[in-house]
Scaffold this active site. Structure first.
Site, PDB file in Angstrom:
ATOM      1  N   PHE A 240     -31.210  -7.823 -46.689  1.00  0.00           N
ATOM      2  CA  PHE A 240     -31.477  -7.276 -45.356  1.00  0.00           C
ATOM      3  C   PHE A 240     -32.114  -8.348 -44.486  1.00  0.00           C
ATOM      4  O   PHE A 240     -33.162  -8.885 -44.814  1.00  0.00           O
ATOM      5  CB  PHE A 240     -32.393  -6.050 -45.409  1.00  0.00           C
ATOM      6  CG  PHE A 240     -32.680  -5.496 -44.046  1.00  0.00           C
ATOM      7  CD1 PHE A 240     -31.681  -4.841 -43.327  1.00  0.00           C
ATOM      8  CD2 PHE A 240     -33.922  -5.670 -43.445  1.00  0.00           C
ATOM      9  CE1 PHE A 240     -31.928  -4.351 -42.044  1.00  0.00           C
ATOM     10  CE2 PHE A 240     -34.165  -5.186 -42.162  1.00  0.00           C
ATOM     11  CZ  PHE A 240     -33.173  -4.523 -41.469  1.00  0.00           C
TER      12      PHE A 240
ATOM     13  N   LYS B  83     -43.179  -9.389 -39.569  1.00  0.00           N
ATOM     14  CA  LYS B  83     -43.959  -8.195 -39.934  1.00  0.00           C
ATOM     15  C   LYS B  83     -45.490  -8.286 -39.816  1.00  0.00           C
ATOM     16  O   LYS B  83     -46.048  -7.805 -38.865  1.00  0.00           O
ATOM     17  CB  LYS B  83     -43.529  -7.716 -41.317  1.00  0.00           C
ATOM     18  CG  LYS B  83     -42.112  -7.131 -41.268  1.00  0.00           C
ATOM     19  CD  LYS B  83     -41.806  -6.220 -42.407  1.00  0.00           C
ATOM     20  CE  LYS B  83     -40.619  -5.326 -42.098  1.00  0.00           C
ATOM     21  NZ  LYS B  83     -39.315  -5.913 -42.382  1.00  0.00           N
TER      22      LYS B  83
ATOM     23  N   ASP C 176     -35.976 -16.006 -46.017  1.00  0.00           N
ATOM     24  CA  ASP C 176     -36.442 -14.914 -45.177  1.00  0.00           C
ATOM     25  C   ASP C 176     -37.674 -14.326 -45.854  1.00  0.00           C
ATOM     26  O   ASP C 176     -37.573 -13.580 -46.820  1.00  0.00           O
ATOM     27  CB  ASP C 176     -35.323 -13.871 -45.027  1.00  0.00           C
ATOM     28  CG  ASP C 176     -35.758 -12.637 -44.234  1.00  0.00           C
ATOM     29  OD1 ASP C 176     -36.973 -12.444 -44.061  1.00  0.00           O
ATOM     30  OD2 ASP C 176     -34.872 -11.866 -43.812  1.00  0.00           O
TER      31      ASP C 176
HETATM   32  C1  LIG Z   1     -38.028  -6.121 -41.683  1.00  0.00           C
HETATM   33  C2  LIG Z   1     -37.175  -7.254 -42.101  1.00  0.00           C
HETATM   34  C3  LIG Z   1     -36.322  -7.911 -41.190  1.00  0.00           C
HETATM   35  C4  LIG Z   1     -36.136  -7.438 -39.770  1.00  0.00           C
HETATM   36  O1  LIG Z   1     -37.302  -7.440 -39.016  1.00  0.00           O
HETATM   37  P1  LIG Z   1     -37.364  -6.626 -37.633  1.00  0.00           P
HETATM   38  O2  LIG Z   1     -38.711  -6.983 -37.089  1.00  0.00           O
HETATM   39  O3  LIG Z   1     -37.216  -5.184 -37.964  1.00  0.00           O
HETATM   40  O4  LIG Z   1     -36.251  -7.117 -36.800  1.00  0.00           O
HETATM   41  C5  LIG Z   1     -35.608  -8.997 -41.653  1.00  0.00           C
HETATM   42  N1  LIG Z   1     -35.697  -9.423 -42.924  1.00  0.00           N
HETATM   43  C6  LIG Z   1     -36.513  -8.817 -43.814  1.00  0.00           C
HETATM   44  C7  LIG Z   1     -36.597  -9.342 -45.208  1.00  0.00           C
HETATM   45  C8  LIG Z   1     -37.266  -7.702 -43.443  1.00  0.00           C
HETATM   46  O5  LIG Z   1     -38.036  -7.083 -44.338  1.00  0.00           O
END
Ligand SMILES: *Cc1c(COP(=O)(O)O)cnc(C)c1O
Length: 390
Positions: free
Chosen positions: A130, A247, A218
């Protein structure tokens, strides 16, 4: 059907709205208190209403919110110093969310491809990953549920199974000349708390060195102390070229960052990327306070110690025939059941415990990193009740 004027993009929304919070606890209108084991999905790492965060918000709001990047933003420069220091990176670009941070990383990879005269660049990402909900980041996410309905996708991406070197070798064979980067989450969060092995990370690092590709981590969910190190990859000796963060960075204010090191530095020249709100004085002041507070209060150590304790306790005390696995690192924990269990979040609410479900059958715990052992004990007790609630 709700008559709300808000577009119904979030399924399974809980019928509760919180009025205020303190530490790891939230209160609703009726005065009920809930133990927050989700922290706004790994966002409120310092808990709710942390005095240091509140103080900076009030102070900075009274001074300056926004000027635009037309002018030097001193707080942004300061945050870049602090963040690159704890991350072991060299440069930062600031935006407003995780998806935007990954969008920046993908644009960096495109510029790197241009430099190498690759006209149809390919980025290898993981199945079940994700990376966000914008067009490029949903295309990067190897998850059908995220992509469905939005085709045609951005066609840069090919997907391989995490930790499967053979599948990776086949993908490389097929696309060798066009590959420009490998992008992954050190622990897949939305994918159900699935960790990359150190062996796999070492392997992708070697491949990226050998072929001159960018290694992009990420760490939007795993970063900033969540797994008991400042960043999850720091449990290993592998370093990325590009890393994305969001986050927890401002404990609830919107901010994201794309960090670069070595060959990934200086790819974004003037005019190549930008954001009106990105890195404004207000969010950057708060993010600086978050990092300072994490250092001052040894939050990363707490996440590791209480995380180890909680994981252990869950493994020994939480006895239910449906549980097939308990795994995680620091305070990023998944409890896998043998069947879909989306209904458990509502049962959690009944027992005043907040968490969510990922990958259909994994209870995901992402409590604030400030939680105590007593609160960890309370999470286990309440989870026990949740699992036995009819
Ligand atoms: C939450 C998340 C995203 C996306 O972040 P948003 O602030 O919702 O756009 C991308 N990668 C990972 C691993 C995430 O947990």
């Amino acid at each position: 059907m709700s008559t709300s004027k808000v577009m119904p993009t979030y399924y399974n929304q809980m019928p509760v709205s919180f009025e205020y919070g303190r530490g790891a606890w939230l209160w609703d209108k009726e005065g009920n208190s809930y133990l927050d084991s989700l922290a706004g999905i790994a966002v409120c790492a310092l808990g709710h209403a942390h005095p240091a965060v509140t103080h900076t918000i009030i102070e900075q709001a009274g001074k300056l919110l926004h000027t635009s990047n037309t002018y030097i933003i001193a707080k942004q420069v300061e945050l870049a110093e602090k963040l690159t220091h704890v991350a072991g990176m060299e440069q930062a670009y600031f935006c407003n969310s995780g998806a935007e941070a990954n969008e920046a990383a993908i644009k960096l990879a495109r510029l790197y491809a241009k430099k190498k005269e690759i006209t149809e660049p390919v980025i290898i990402t993981m199945k079940n990953s994700f990376h966000g909900r914008t067009m490029a980041t949903l295309s990067a996410s190897g998850t059908e549920r995220i992509q469905m309905g939005f085709e045609p996708l951005v066609k840069d991406f090919i997907y391989v199974t995490l930790n499967d070197k053979t599948e990776l070798a086949t993908a490389i064979q097929q696309h060798q000349a066009n590959i420009i980067a490998i992008m992954l989450e050190p622990i897949q969060g939305d994918g159900g708390i699935q960790a990359a092995t150190e062996d796999y990370l070492t392997h992708v690092r070697q491949l990226c060195d050998q072929h001159d590709w960018l290694l992009i981590f990420d760490e939007i969910q795993t970063g900033l102390g969540r797994t008991g190190k400042w960043f999850c990859h720091q449990h290993t000796s592998v370093k990325p070229d590009v890393m994305t963060v969001a986050k927890a960075l401002a404990n609830g204010l919107p901010i994201g960052a794309c960090l670069a090191r070595d060959k990934a530095c200086n790819l974004f020249g003037p005019g190549k990327h930008g954001s009106t709100f990105g890195g404004n004085p207000f969010v950057c002041a708060v993010a600086c306070t978050v990092i300072e507070t994490m250092e001052k209060e040894n939050i990363v150590d707490n996440a590791r110690q209480v995380g180890d304790y909680l994981l252990d306790k869950l493994k020994t005390d939480l006895k239910h025939p449906a549980i097939t696995d308990v795994r995680g690192r620091g305070l990023m924990i998944g409890i896998e059941l043998d069947k879909p269990c989306m209904e458990l979040t509502a049962k959690g609410l009944k027992n005043y415990l907040l968490f969510n479900i990922t990958a259909n059958k994994v209870i995901r715990l992402l409590p604030p990193l400030i939680i105590t052992r007593d609160e960890a004990n309370e999470i286990v007790i309440r989870l026990e009740q949740v699992l036995t609630t009819k």
